[in-house]
Design an enzyme around this catalytic site. Structure first.
Site, PDB file in Angstrom:
ATOM      1  N   LYS A  18       0.841  -1.209   0.000  1.00 34.27           N
ATOM      2  CA  LYS A  18       0.000   0.000   0.000  1.00 34.27           C
ATOM      3  C   LYS A  18       0.873   1.256   0.000  1.00 34.27           C
ATOM      4  CE  LYS A  18      -1.714   1.731   3.982  1.00 34.27           C
ATOM      5  NZ  LYS A  18      -1.478   3.162   4.212  1.00 34.27           N
ATOM      6  N   ASN A  19       1.877   1.298   0.893  1.00 40.20           N
ATOM      7  CA  ASN A  19       2.631   2.543   1.060  1.00 40.20           C
ATOM      8  C   ASN A  19       3.615   2.797  -0.069  1.00 40.20           C
ATOM      9  OD1 ASN A  19       1.098   3.024   3.263  1.00 40.20           O
ATOM     10  ND2 ASN A  19       2.622   2.366   4.747  1.00 40.20           N
TER      11      ASN A  19
ATOM     12  N   CYS B 133      -4.992   8.474   9.350  1.00 41.14           N
ATOM     13  CA  CYS B 133      -5.186   7.968  10.714  1.00 41.14           C
ATOM     14  C   CYS B 133      -4.864   9.058  11.745  1.00 41.14           C
ATOM     15  CB  CYS B 133      -4.246   6.797  10.976  1.00 41.14           C
ATOM     16  SG  CYS B 133      -4.451   5.486   9.798  1.00 41.14           S
TER      17      CYS B 133
ATOM     18  N   ARG C 152      -0.087  14.907  13.108  1.00 40.27           N
ATOM     19  CA  ARG C 152       0.655  14.332  11.991  1.00 40.27           C
ATOM     20  C   ARG C 152       1.155  15.491  11.151  1.00 40.27           C
ATOM     21  NH1 ARG C 152      -1.815   8.863   9.713  1.00 40.27           N
ATOM     22  NH2 ARG C 152       0.301   8.768   8.882  1.00 40.27           N
TER      23      ARG C 152
ATOM     24  N   ASP D  90       3.777   0.146  12.056  1.00 38.06           N
ATOM     25  CA  ASP D  90       2.492  -0.279  11.475  1.00 38.06           C
ATOM     26  C   ASP D  90       2.121  -1.708  11.844  1.00 38.06           C
ATOM     27  OD1 ASP D  90       2.925   1.632   8.414  1.00 38.06           O
ATOM     28  OD2 ASP D  90       2.323   2.191  10.433  1.00 38.06           O
TER      29      ASP D  90
ATOM     30  N   ARG E  99      -9.142   0.159   3.593  1.00 43.10           N
ATOM     31  CA  ARG E  99      -8.131   1.086   3.060  1.00 43.10           C
ATOM     32  C   ARG E  99      -6.837   0.362   2.725  1.00 43.10           C
ATOM     33  NH1 ARG E  99      -6.403   5.249   7.010  1.00 43.10           N
ATOM     34  NH2 ARG E  99      -4.825   5.490   5.377  1.00 43.10           N
TER      35      ARG E  99
HETATM   36  C1  EPZ Z   1       4.102   6.710   6.655  1.00 41.95           C
HETATM   37  O1  EPZ Z   1       3.410   7.797   7.241  1.00 41.95           O
HETATM   38  C2  EPZ Z   1       3.087   5.592   6.525  1.00 41.95           C
HETATM   39  N1  EPZ Z   1       2.002   6.036   5.642  1.00 41.95           N
HETATM   40  C3  EPZ Z   1       2.531   5.219   7.892  1.00 41.95           C
HETATM   41  O2  EPZ Z   1       1.722   4.059   7.691  1.00 41.95           O
HETATM   42  C4  EPZ Z   1       3.679   4.835   8.824  1.00 41.95           C
HETATM   43  O3  EPZ Z   1       3.162   4.640  10.120  1.00 41.95           O
HETATM   44  C5  EPZ Z   1       4.747   5.918   8.845  1.00 41.95           C
HETATM   45  O4  EPZ Z   1       5.170   6.252   7.505  1.00 41.95           O
HETATM   46  C6  EPZ Z   1       5.994   5.473   9.620  1.00 41.95           C
HETATM   47  O5  EPZ Z   1       6.530   4.337   8.998  1.00 41.95           O
HETATM   48  C7  EPZ Z   1       2.225   6.032   4.309  1.00 41.95           C
HETATM   49  O6  EPZ Z   1       3.284   5.655   3.842  1.00 41.95           O
HETATM   50  C8  EPZ Z   1       1.070   6.483   3.453  1.00 41.95           C
HETATM   51  P1  EPZ Z   1       6.421   9.749   8.876  1.00 41.95           P
HETATM   52  P2  EPZ Z   1       4.121   9.254   7.308  1.00 41.95           P
HETATM   53  O7  EPZ Z   1       6.487  11.032   8.162  1.00 41.95           O
HETATM   54  O8  EPZ Z   1       4.985   9.409   6.133  1.00 41.95           O
HETATM   55  C9  EPZ Z   1       6.992  12.882  12.397  1.00 41.95           C
HETATM   56  C10 EPZ Z   1      -0.183   2.739   7.632  1.00 41.95           C
HETATM   57  O9  EPZ Z   1      -0.756   2.143   8.545  1.00 41.95           O
HETATM   58  N2  EPZ Z   1       6.937  13.882  11.327  1.00 41.95           N
HETATM   59  O10 EPZ Z   1       7.473   8.721   8.625  1.00 41.95           O
HETATM   60  O11 EPZ Z   1       3.055  10.244   7.567  1.00 41.95           O
HETATM   61  C11 EPZ Z   1       5.649  12.209  12.609  1.00 41.95           C
HETATM   62  O12 EPZ Z   1       4.848  12.976  13.503  1.00 41.95           O
HETATM   63  C12 EPZ Z   1       0.310   4.152   7.858  1.00 41.95           C
HETATM   64  O13 EPZ Z   1       0.074   2.239   6.509  1.00 41.95           O
HETATM   65  C13 EPZ Z   1       7.210  15.209  11.633  1.00 41.95           C
HETATM   66  O14 EPZ Z   1       7.483  15.557  12.785  1.00 41.95           O
HETATM   67  O15 EPZ Z   1       5.011   9.071   8.609  1.00 41.95           O
HETATM   68  C14 EPZ Z   1       6.041  10.875  13.192  1.00 41.95           C
HETATM   69  O16 EPZ Z   1       6.262  11.022  14.586  1.00 41.95           O
HETATM   70  C15 EPZ Z   1      -0.099   4.673   9.222  1.00 41.95           C
HETATM   71  N3  EPZ Z   1       7.170  16.133  10.643  1.00 41.95           N
HETATM   72  C16 EPZ Z   1       7.373  10.567  12.519  1.00 41.95           C
HETATM   73  O17 EPZ Z   1       7.855  11.814  11.996  1.00 41.95           O
HETATM   74  C17 EPZ Z   1       6.884  15.782   9.334  1.00 41.95           C
HETATM   75  O18 EPZ Z   1       6.883  16.678   8.461  1.00 41.95           O
HETATM   76  C18 EPZ Z   1       7.280   9.578  11.356  1.00 41.95           C
HETATM   77  O19 EPZ Z   1       6.309  10.056  10.458  1.00 41.95           O
HETATM   78  C19 EPZ Z   1       6.616  14.439   9.048  1.00 41.95           C
HETATM   79  C20 EPZ Z   1       6.651  13.495  10.050  1.00 41.95           C
END
Ligand code: EPZ
Length: 418
Positions: A22-23, A117, A122, A305, A397
């Site tokens: 998916k991702n 989510c 986020r 995840d 989803r």
């Molecule tokens: C991706 O989300 C995935 N979604 C998420 O999977 C997954 O949990 C996450 O990566 C971590 O592996 C998709 O790929 C569509 P991050 P993403 O940016 O990119 C902080 C699922 O179940 N952060 O890696 O949104 C954030 O708050 C979903 O498939 C900032 O601070 O996650 C978090 O604590 C749920 N500023 C950490 O980084 C930013 O600009 C990791 O978030 C971006 C993120």
């Protein structure tokens, strides 16, 4: 409202075919907007997040057809719009990838902040930081993030936090940007590498994906290609956890074992027999299992995840286990719902302590998000008796044909429209 009826307490046995990731799909599909010509993307999972991103791309003028449920043909030549539809974009977090793709294509973009989510805030500050490092100016109004990339050029980005989305968005924004871009402190997930491989096969010049440092030399244009998406490591881990929670014996097919190393090593530590083949892994829970400690971290650490699924699994194992959430600020909200099955979990900050071994009981459960929904299914499969699971739209989803796949493993599960 749709619900699952699960009559649990039976071991899962047999084999399950893992779908495309998916991702990876929700990043590679919008990336095709950067390509001058036709892309054929294969092994795309048949899930509603993919349908949502396709709807958004069509609303921008892309010509998209599904030649079968897992193959998407995209021709973005006639793309004519750089403003994303708000009601479509708010449905899922990955809509933010339209920012990077539209910056690269039109040197401007207006995209609403993402949905998705709800586990704590986020933010997308790292995404916006990377765009600014590439010469963009950003103005937010109450509907859109408006990005002016008329001065787009290569630049250097050092991410404050490891972010999958920001790493991917910076790649999308820079592949056609004149000059060299250096991204540091990057996410290394398999889906980041898959995106880079797709773009490189279309003519991009990206090196270092899968490491902390990614270098991109901007190119003039990208050409249409045929590309197959990697298997979904999280879907695979979910079925492994379900097999183990029911003390079954399941062959997980069509995977890249390397992507699952962090997951299988925890199952082995638990006492599960794991047999690894070229593109398959068999898990056999035929011995008493022991409680363990897990900490979720960016790849190659244990994936966040799978955190909810592991809490459900660990509840079936005697002894005290702990799960520390090392990625999201709060991703334990689902536990209040899960407690209806009799799981004994106490949460202190980002640490969940599980007193496992008390038999789980059937319950009426609400999926509160995608992976929490998977956790509810695992708990229901491990509980003697009939459980109900509502809010299936979250599960739809990200889990392709989950009803058929679980039935194929011997689960007694039905989908009913209440
Ligand atoms: C991706 O989300 C995935 N979604 C998420 O999977 C997954 O949990 C996450 O990566 C971590 O592996 C998709 O790929 C569509 P991050 P993403 O940016 O990119 C902080 C699922 O179940 N952060 O890696 O949104 C954030 O708050 C979903 O498939 C900032 O601070 O996650 C978090 O604590 C749920 N500023 C950490 O980084 C930013 O600009 C990791 O978030 C971006 C993120």
């Amino acid at each position: 409202m749709d619900k699952f009826l699960i009559n649990g307490g039976k071991a899962l046995n047999g084999e399950v075919h893992i779908s495309g990731a998916k991702n990876a799909a929700v990043a590679i599909l919008p990336a095709a907007l950067l390509v001058n010509g036709k892309c054929v993307i294969e092994n795309v999972p048949d899930i509603s997040d993919v349908d949502s991103i396709i709807k958004m791309m069509v609303s921008l003028g892309a010509d998209i057809k599904k030649t079968d449920c897992n193959t998407v043909v995209i021709d973005a030549t006639s793309l004519n719009e750089w403003r994303a539809e708000p009601e479509l974009a708010l449905k899922m977090r990955a809509s933010y990838y339209l920012m990077g793709a539209l910056i690269g294509r039109f040197h401007k973009a207006s995209v609403p902040p993402p949905g998705g989510c709800n586990f704590g805030t986020r933010p997308i500050d790292q995404h916006l930081k990377s765009f600014e490092c590439l010469g963009c100016t950003i103005k937010c109004d109450d509907t859109f993030v408006n990005i002016d990339a008329s001065l787009l050029s290569g630049g250097n980005v050092y991410f404050d936090v490891v972010s999958v989305g920001a790493t991917i968005n910076a790649i999308l924004a820079s592949v056609l940007a004149p000059g060299k871009t250096v991204l540091e402190n990057c996410a290394k997930e398999p889906h980041v590498v898959d995106l880079a491989n797709f773009l490189n096969s279309a003519g991009a010049k990206i090196v270092g994906a899968g490491t902390d440092v990614i270098k991109i030399h901007g190119v003039e244009k990208l050409n249409g290609v045929t590309y197959s998406i990697i298997p979904d490591q999280i879907e695979a881990g979910t079925y492994m956890a379900a097999a183990i929670a029911t003390r079954g014996n399941v062959l997980i097919k069509n995977i890249i074992p390397k992507h699952l190393d962090c997951i299988t090593s925890k199952f082995i530590e638990m006492g599960v027999s794991v047999e690894e083949y070229d593109e398959e892994i068999r898990v056999i829970a035929d011995k008493p299992l022991k409680s363990i400690r897990i900490k979720t971290l960016p790849y190659p650490g244990f994936p966040t995840d799978l955190q909810p699924q592991m809490v459900a699994l660990l509840s079936t194992i005697n002894g005290k286990s702990t799960v520390t959430e090392g990625v999201w600020e709060s991703r334990f909200q689902y536990i209040e719902e899960l407690e209806k099955t009799g799981v004994r979990v106490s949460v202190d900050g980002n640490v969940a302590t599980i007193e496992g071994g008390v038999p789980l009981k059937p319950a009426s459960l609400r999926a509160t998000d995608l992976r929490a929904g998977a956790s509810m299914i695992i708990a229901a499969l491990a509980s003697e008796g009939t459980s109900e699971i509502y809010e299936l739209r979250h599960i739809d989803r990200g889990y392709e044909h989950i009803l058929d796949k679980l039935r194929g493993l011997g689960a007694d599960i039905q989908r009913r429209d209440d």
